[in-house]
Every structure is written in C-alpha cells, then in structure tokens.
Design an enzyme around this catalytic site. Sequence first.
Site, PDB file in Angstrom:
ATOM      1  N   LYS A   1       0.874  -1.222   0.073  1.00 47.58           N
ATOM      2  CA  LYS A   1      -0.079  -0.161   0.198  1.00 47.58           C
ATOM      3  C   LYS A   1       0.817   1.317   0.043  1.00 47.58           C
ATOM      4  O   LYS A   1       1.201   1.583   1.148  1.00 47.58           O
ATOM      5  CB  LYS A   1      -0.791  -0.041   1.335  1.00 47.58           C
ATOM      6  CG  LYS A   1      -1.818   1.124   1.195  1.00 47.58           C
ATOM      7  CD  LYS A   1      -2.745   1.018   2.563  1.00 47.58           C
ATOM      8  CE  LYS A   1      -3.924   2.164   2.225  1.00 47.58           C
ATOM      9  NZ  LYS A   1      -3.457   3.579   2.119  1.00 47.58           N
TER      10      LYS A   1
ATOM     11  N   ARG B   1      -3.493   8.895  -5.222  1.00 47.77           N
ATOM     12  CA  ARG B   1      -3.967   8.237  -6.324  1.00 47.77           C
ATOM     13  C   ARG B   1      -4.119   9.051  -7.671  1.00 47.77           C
ATOM     14  O   ARG B   1      -4.643  10.103  -7.667  1.00 47.77           O
ATOM     15  CB  ARG B   1      -5.303   7.809  -5.802  1.00 47.77           C
ATOM     16  CG  ARG B   1      -6.007   6.620  -6.564  1.00 47.77           C
ATOM     17  CD  ARG B   1      -7.183   6.092  -5.932  1.00 47.77           C
ATOM     18  NE  ARG B   1      -7.602   4.826  -6.402  1.00 47.77           N
ATOM     19  CZ  ARG B   1      -8.572   4.144  -5.810  1.00 47.77           C
ATOM     20  NH1 ARG B   1      -9.080   4.139  -4.803  1.00 47.77           N
ATOM     21  NH2 ARG B   1      -8.875   2.886  -6.633  1.00 47.77           N
TER      22      ARG B   1
ATOM     23  N   GLU C   1      -1.130   4.620  -8.263  1.00 49.81           N
ATOM     24  CA  GLU C   1      -0.477   5.581  -6.925  1.00 49.81           C
ATOM     25  C   GLU C   1       0.605   6.110  -7.648  1.00 49.81           C
ATOM     26  O   GLU C   1       1.460   5.617  -7.846  1.00 49.81           O
ATOM     27  CB  GLU C   1      -0.437   4.570  -5.792  1.00 49.81           C
ATOM     28  CG  GLU C   1      -0.274   5.249  -4.732  1.00 49.81           C
ATOM     29  CD  GLU C   1      -1.417   5.923  -4.050  1.00 49.81           C
ATOM     30  OE1 GLU C   1      -2.551   5.722  -4.338  1.00 49.81           O
ATOM     31  OE2 GLU C   1      -1.210   6.508  -2.553  1.00 49.81           O
TER      32      GLU C   1
ATOM     33  N   PHE D   1      -2.070  -0.270 -10.338  1.00 47.77           N
ATOM     34  CA  PHE D   1      -2.576  -1.501  -9.647  1.00 47.77           C
ATOM     35  C   PHE D   1      -4.086  -1.824 -10.358  1.00 47.77           C
ATOM     36  O   PHE D   1      -4.563  -2.775  -9.709  1.00 47.77           O
ATOM     37  CB  PHE D   1      -2.888  -1.238  -8.208  1.00 47.77           C
ATOM     38  CG  PHE D   1      -3.763   0.090  -7.632  1.00 47.77           C
ATOM     39  CD1 PHE D   1      -5.048   0.050  -7.676  1.00 47.77           C
ATOM     40  CD2 PHE D   1      -2.825   1.268  -7.138  1.00 47.77           C
ATOM     41  CE1 PHE D   1      -5.502   1.013  -7.257  1.00 47.77           C
ATOM     42  CE2 PHE D   1      -3.784   2.500  -6.874  1.00 47.77           C
ATOM     43  CZ  PHE D   1      -4.934   2.434  -6.897  1.00 47.77           C
TER      44      PHE D   1
ATOM     45  N   ARG E   1     -17.038   1.316  -1.280  1.00 47.07           N
ATOM     46  CA  ARG E   1     -16.416   0.380  -0.343  1.00 47.07           C
ATOM     47  C   ARG E   1     -16.924  -0.805  -0.260  1.00 47.07           C
ATOM     48  O   ARG E   1     -17.951  -0.861   0.284  1.00 47.07           O
ATOM     49  CB  ARG E   1     -16.243   0.979   1.009  1.00 47.07           C
ATOM     50  CG  ARG E   1     -15.285   2.424   1.104  1.00 47.07           C
ATOM     51  CD  ARG E   1     -15.141   2.627   2.679  1.00 47.07           C
ATOM     52  NE  ARG E   1     -14.682   4.024   2.851  1.00 47.07           N
ATOM     53  CZ  ARG E   1     -13.640   4.678   2.439  1.00 47.07           C
ATOM     54  NH1 ARG E   1     -12.585   3.764   2.518  1.00 47.07           N
ATOM     55  NH2 ARG E   1     -12.964   5.889   2.408  1.00 47.07           N
TER      56      ARG E   1
END
Length: 583
Positions: A271, A276, A321, A361, A436
């Site tokens: 992470k 982003r 990212e 990603f 989410r």
Amino acid sequence: MKYKELVEIYEKLEKTSKRLEKTFIISEFLKKIKKEDLEEIINLLRGNVFPVWEEKKIGVSEKLVIKSISRIAGINDKEIEKKWAKIGDLGKVAEELIKNKKQTSLEEKELNLNKVFENLRKLASLEGEGTVDKKVGLISELLSNAQPIEARYIVRTILEDLRIGVAESTLRDAIVWAYLGKELKIKYINENLELEDRKNYDFIIERTQYNYDLCNDFVEVAKNIIEYGIDFHKKTKLSGGKPINVMLYPKAESIEDGFKSVGKPAAIEQKYDGFRLLLIKYKGKINLFTRRLENVTKQFPDIVMLTEEQIKGDDFILDSETIAVNSNGQWLPFQALSQRIKRKYDIQDIIKKIPIIIRIFDVVKYNNENLMEKPFIERRKLLEKIVKKSNKFDIAEQIITDNLEEAKKFYEKSLISGNEGIMMKDLNGKYQPGRRVGYGVKIKPILETLDLIIVAAEWGTGKRSKWLSSFTLSTIDKESFLEIGKVGTGIKEKSEEGVSFKELTRLLKPLIIEEKGRIVKLKPKIVVEVAYEEIQKSTTYTSGFALRFPRILGIKEDRRPKDVNDITSINNIFIKQRNRFIK
Ligand code: AMP
C-alpha cells in the site's frame, strides 16, 4: 427560458432543508424544461457551468465581483466590503444594492438563461492580458440586467457558493423522479415518498448512481435515462475520456480478517503512501485525474510522457498511485507531492526537485472495453501485458498467497520500505466504482490518523494576528458535518518545516463565509490529516466525540469533503481503542 424561472426554483430550494422536498421541487422543474435547456439547468442546479472534473473553472475572486457590483450600483468597493462583512454573503449584498438602484432607474431587460450560462462559461475561458476588465465586463453585463433576486444567485454561482443545499444524491434522485416517476409509480404525498415497489426503486437509484460513478456528469446520466427509459442501465457504458469515481477499500483489522473478506488465495500488494491518479487515454490524448477529479495533467508532464511511452494502446483507464522520491530514490511522505500538485509554473524545475514514481494497480477500461465486471486476476494479467516496466513506472508489487505467515512477512517488508501497509484483494473481485465494497481491503497499523475537514477557524492574536491559528475539525454523517474538536498544534511557523499557518491561512481565507469577531465560518473544502492520542466521548462537539491532543500532520489535497473519516468509522476506532485500553 428566462433565468427568472430557475431563480424561483433556487429560492424554493433555499427555503427548505428537507431532502425529499428538494428532490420533489427539482423533479417537477425538470419535467417542465425543454431538452435543449437540460445541460445548462443541470449544471446550474449544482452551481456550476461544467461537470466537476472539467479543467476550466469560473475562477473569479470576491474582489472582482465587488468591483463589478460597485460599477453597477455606483457604490465604492469599501462600502461593499463593509456590507459583506456584516451580511456574510456577497450574493445578498448584490441583491440589496441592486434593489436600491432599481428604484431609481427604469431600464429593464429580462435575463435569459442562455445568456447567463454563456457569460459564466466565458468567464472560465478568459486568459491572458486584459482579463480582469473583460471579466468585470461580463459580470456587470449580467448584473445590470438582473432583478435583485437574480443578482443574488448570479453572484453566488460566480463564487461557486450557491447555498441551496442540493447534494449529488438529491439531484440524482430528482432525475429518476422526473424521468422514471411514472414507470416506478413514485408518489410524493404529504412530504412522504410512497412507493409500490421499493425494491425496484432502490435498484434504479443504485443503477443511476452507478451510471454517475462512470462519468461524473449528471447531464450524461439524465440524457441516458431520457433516451432509454427504465432499461437505461443495460445501455450504460464507460464513455469518452471522463473520469470515473474510483473504487474504495474498507479497512480490515488484521490479515486473518483480510483473508475472511477477500477469500483465499488472495492478491496482496504494497500500500504505497502517495497520491491516487487515474491515467486516462482517449482518442490518443492522455489526461490525469486525482480521486477528487481534479485534472492535474499540466502539473505532471513527466507522468504523461511515461504513460505515453510505457503503456501500449490508445484507449484506457488505469488506476495508480504516484509516490514522490528524493534524489537517492528514497520514498518521501505525501506532503512532498502536494508541492507538485500546487505548482502551476516552472514545472520543469520541480520535476527535477521532486521526481515521482508510479505504481499501477488496476485497469478499468482497455481498447474501448469496460473491464469492471472482469475478475481482478484477469485485469492484473492484462496489466502485466500492457505495461512496459521500469523503476519509475511499474505495476504494484504483488504476491498471491493463502499462507498467513507469508502474508505477514510481506506486510512487514512493506512497512519497512516506508509504505503505509498492504492491500488484500479478491482474485475474482470486480471493480466497483465509488464504493467500499470489500473486493479489496486495506490493512494498516493502529491507531490510524484521521482525515477531517476544517469548517471554522479563529484569527490569532499578537504576532499571529494575521493568521488563522485555531481550526475546528469536522467529520461527516452522510451529508452533514459534525464537529469533533479544535486544533492549533502541528502547524509550523515556517513553511519549510511542514504545513504553516501562513499556508493554511492562504488556503482558507477565500473560503470564509461568515465572520464574527475573531471566529470565521468556512466553506468545507480543506481536508487535513490529523494525529491524536485518543478519541473521547464529549458533549462539547456535535459529533459526540472529541480528540485528545490532536495535531495536524498535513493537508490532504486529494480528498474531497465526502472522503473524510465519517462518524461510523470514528465510532469504530473509538470502540477498538477502548478494547485496546481494557486489554
Ligand atoms: P486509504 O487512503 O487509507 O483509504 O487507502 C486506500 C488508498 O491507498 C487508495 O485510494 C490508493 O490511493 C492507495 N493505494 C496504495 N497502494 C495501493 C494498491 N496497491 N492498491 C490499491 N490502492 C492503493
């Protein structure tokens, strides 16, 4: 259409705080309007003339508006500023002054909606020499033909502060009520929503949100629904080069919980502690958007070049990212990147000073194909194929495992190399924009910091009297802001040392909406990362919580007010922390 008709709607919306009623008012209005006015009205209802992600902004300062009001009302700037300080709303100041003026002059021309929209759009495209005069000209032209009440909303729209309380979700629902009300048998009676088939209604609202998450453009959503009717969602596609709302990841408490959420085996990734970015190529042109949909293409020509050189294909949306590094290649904390985002000139200098690296990603769209429904493992395989890797530009480091020990080792390694933690991802997970959902979770060490929004501040005293020096922080509950404490520490005297009072004052001053003594109320726009010792229950603040020893760690430019830690997440941390103290 007359601008007056829209203004009547603004007034009605301003008078009620009830969400359903607002939805009803807008939906009845949308039913009445002509198709050719749709784009203008939908944008103006959100208080803008472009979709949120458009690079062009109206971008007019209060000072310029004051100058324009002064020209029309024949009153000097100082007087207007005084009135503004008293009333706290330049829109109302314009309204009052124009009312006085109208009594003495006869000339009158009705303002047309198209004219207002056209002048506002022109404001956004003016650049270069003589801009100030031209802007004042455009605003004055509108104000000189405006009725007092119209002036109120013209000024507020120009300052991007409409104050009619229409949230994204309200406009979304109003579009559904307006264009699918019959099919869904929607009835709004006695301030209540009556539905024959709640499940179907919820489904349609969810699909409308999904459509919006794909384009961030309510005009496109409304047009889709008008064209295709109740089955619009079968035709919804990823169109053009518009930015999507990115997928979000809930938090898991431990690697074990992570496996429970995403299944075994899982993909585990570092992470990265950066920023982003959506890398979008459409018709051969590359655009970069932050997760709050700001177009930052101009700030990162280095990323544009890397994307051009290292990704095969002419049409894609990638999720990534960006991390700042120093000259030794060590990763720098988030703050370093903020400087890159803010910089609008001498870009080449800062590229050298603060180089970046990219880790990709996910891939959401490729060669005009929407990949959101494809399993993550396939999307990752495609990434492996289309990305030409280098140190600077690579895909996220990943392992696939069902082994707890192996996962733990990867987590430790990730933390040691300066990352925030790990992401665990479901190999079969879809890409669900704007939510989410648990197709992936994040894991980072407790006690985590909080992202909160500054809603008020206080002018300092003594040598800090020119600076805002104490800041009221808020969390959110759906769409309302709830205060959780005040913070004055962590902010530096000098900008080289981190976030300074000067910088925060510069950012917050244009957001002042009301001033009483030393206290100022602010438009909720600036998000900060806050560390603290403990969350406590409290009756002092509207959230019911307070922070012990809060300190500001940095400004989070990539977060929107709605992205901050909400009350549920704060409650969760509170419970978790209590358990920690009990043990
Ligand atoms: P948080 O900011 O704590 O909500 O964590 C989610 C964020 O981590 C995402 O929005 C990304 O900006 C960032 N991130 C860093 N590395 C990854 C990765 N490998 N996969 C997904 N997101 C990542």
